[in-house]
Design a protein around this motif. Structure first.
Motif, PDB file in Angstrom:
ATOM      1  N   VAL A   1       0.795  -1.218   0.000  1.00  0.00           N
ATOM      2  CA  VAL A   1       0.000   0.000   0.000  1.00  0.00           C
ATOM      3  C   VAL A   1       0.834   1.279   0.000  1.00  0.00           C
ATOM      4  O   VAL A   1       0.647   2.147  -0.853  1.00  0.00           O
TER       5      VAL A   1
ATOM      6  N   LEU B   1      -2.375   2.620 -10.678  1.00  0.00           N
ATOM      7  CA  LEU B   1      -1.458   3.669 -11.119  1.00  0.00           C
ATOM      8  C   LEU B   1      -1.672   4.088 -12.573  1.00  0.00           C
ATOM      9  O   LEU B   1      -1.302   5.201 -12.953  1.00  0.00           O
TER      10      LEU B   1
ATOM     11  N   VAL C   1       2.904   1.925  -3.277  1.00  0.00           N
ATOM     12  CA  VAL C   1       2.081   2.282  -4.437  1.00  0.00           C
ATOM     13  C   VAL C   1       1.521   3.690  -4.274  1.00  0.00           C
ATOM     14  O   VAL C   1       1.468   4.478  -5.218  1.00  0.00           O
ATOM     15  N   ARG C   2       1.147   4.022  -3.048  1.00  0.00           N
ATOM     16  CA  ARG C   2       0.637   5.366  -2.812  1.00  0.00           C
ATOM     17  C   ARG C   2       1.705   6.417  -3.132  1.00  0.00           C
ATOM     18  O   ARG C   2       1.433   7.417  -3.798  1.00  0.00           O
TER      19      ARG C   2
ATOM     20  N   ASP D   1       2.229   6.847  -6.814  1.00  0.00           N
ATOM     21  CA  ASP D   1       1.192   7.676  -7.427  1.00  0.00           C
ATOM     22  C   ASP D   1       1.539   9.161  -7.314  1.00  0.00           C
ATOM     23  O   ASP D   1       1.370   9.946  -8.239  1.00  0.00           O
TER      24      ASP D   1
END
Ligand SMILES: Nc1ncnc2c1ncn2[C@@H]1O[C@H](COP(=O)(O)OP(=O)(O)OP(=O)(O)O)[C@@H](O)[C@H]1O
Ligand SMILES: [Mg+2]
Lengths: 92, 268
Positions: B147, B195, B150-151, B154
């Motif tokens: 998590v 994404l 990936v955040r 972004d």
């Protein structure tokens, strides 16, 4: 599926059971805030205000209403299913 | 013709930027290209140890920028491939020792002599990251299927797009196929759904990365390493070749693919 739709159709979509599914859902919600800088609470308020205005003129399907973030994160797309048109009469 | 400047960045720390830079650089050199790898993580020098070149450093990036050394004096040749050179970071300074214009100029100079200039970015979204992308023609974003990584990816994608550096491409590193099957790790497709950028590589979790790094060797030299093969494939995609993505969870097929593309594995 758009990012915001997860928020508004929360009650209908079944909760993911796997931890990877939970991770994906949490990320999608977190990124709504990161990308458009508005919180889930504000989004809920926006939804209610839109419903209020539109429902003066139309009989709308609130459950089916969807607000999504466009592909390139540059527009909000609102999708409101209408049951039947309703003539607005201020005096009624 | 000037070479291509490719920055490897991530937002979150520890996801594999330095490992990727070292192995991509080496894999490109194996393909016969002239490659410079630049450690832009000033104050936290790492690329030198991953490549096993830490004992050869005399001058560093800040020495070059401040005029104490010429670029050629500071570049360290790789042990096996002299066409691969490292420009090390300064260890005793910080990210403010260099500005974006100076980094862009440095990249421009390197691109005159090398086919590829790979910049190993520091983590974060601040000055060090800004410097690392200043001279880039292309940006590769490394993430892990979890998590926070990936955040952060972004966030970085947004910044790279805002800087008009073209569409960044994604490397998903430390993928564990068994966990994905069990539903306990996001799949590469999950990460791509979120994404929405182009994929350039999928690198499995591989103990051989640790073992190679312990020795100061690139894992691309290990014919048994699935991660090494993945880095070779990314290098070839960077060169514009159309390399299919390997089925991560089927070792039997892997060697077949690997042989087909002449990338080791046949020893198995
Ligand atoms: N595919 C992989 N399999 C196993 N271990 C890996 C893999 N990729 C990276 N690692 C390990 O993860 C650790 C962090 O990697 P690395 O130093 O490349 O990350 P980084 O993004 O450069 O970190 P930093 O943000 O601190 O610069 C290292 O110990 C490395 O060996
Ligand atoms: Mg690093």
């Amino acid at each position: 599926m758009g990012l915001l739709s997860g928020l508004f159709s929360k009650r209908e979509t079944p909760k993911p059971v796997t931890s990877s599914g939970v991770a994906k859902e949490r990320l999608q919600l977190a990124l709504v805030y990161d990308r458009v800088k508005i919180s889930p609470e504000v989004l809920e308020t926006i939804k209610e205000e839109i419903v209020e205005v539109i429902s003066k003129h139309f009989d709308i399907d609130r459950q089916g209403m969807e607000i999504t973030l466009g592909e390139r994160n540059d527009r909000l797309e609102v999708n409101i299913p209408v049951r039947r048109s309703k003539v607005y009469n201020q005096n009624s | 013709m000037a070479g291509k400047v490719v920055t490897i960045t991530s937002g979150k720390g520890g996801v594999g930027k330095t490992t990727t830079t070292a192995n991509l650089g080496t894999a490109l050199a194996v393909q016969g290209l002239k490659v410079a790898v630049v450690d832009a993580d000033i104050g936290l020098r790492n690329l030198d140890v991953v490549l096993g070149l830490e004992n050869r450093i005399v001058y560093d990036l800040v020495d070059v920028v401040e005029g104490r050394a010429r670029l050629r004096q500071a570049l360290i040749k790789d042990k096996r491939y002299p066409e691969l050179c490292l420009l090390p970071a300064a260890q005793t300074r910080d990210k403010h020792a260099v500005n974006a214009d100076q980094m862009a100029e440095l990249c421009r100079q390197l691109a005159q002599d090398f086919d590829f200039v790979l910049i190993d970015s520091p983590a974060g979204i601040e000055q060090g990251f800004r410097n690392a992308i200043a001279g880039a023609n292309q940006v590769l974003i490394v993430t892990n299927p979890e998590v926070s990584a990936v955040r952060d990816a972004d966030r970085i994608i947004g910044l790279v797009e805002a800087a008009e550096l073209g569409a960044p491409r994604l490397i998903v590193n430390r993928v564990k196929p068994t966990m994905i099957k069990q539903g306990n790790m996001m799949s590469v497709q999950d990460v791509l759904d979120i994404l929405a950028i182009g994929l350039i590589g999928v690198v499995p979790e591989d103990e051989l990365v640790t073992i190679s790094t312990n020795r100061g060797e690139a894992v691309v030299f290990d014919n048994y390493s699935r991660a090494g093969l993945a880095f070779h494939n990314i290098a070839r995609r960077l060169l514009g070749q159309n390399v299919p993505f390997l089925p991560l969870e089927e070792p039997a097929k892997l060697s077949w693919f690997a042989r087909l593309f002449g990338l080791g594995e046949s020893k198995r």
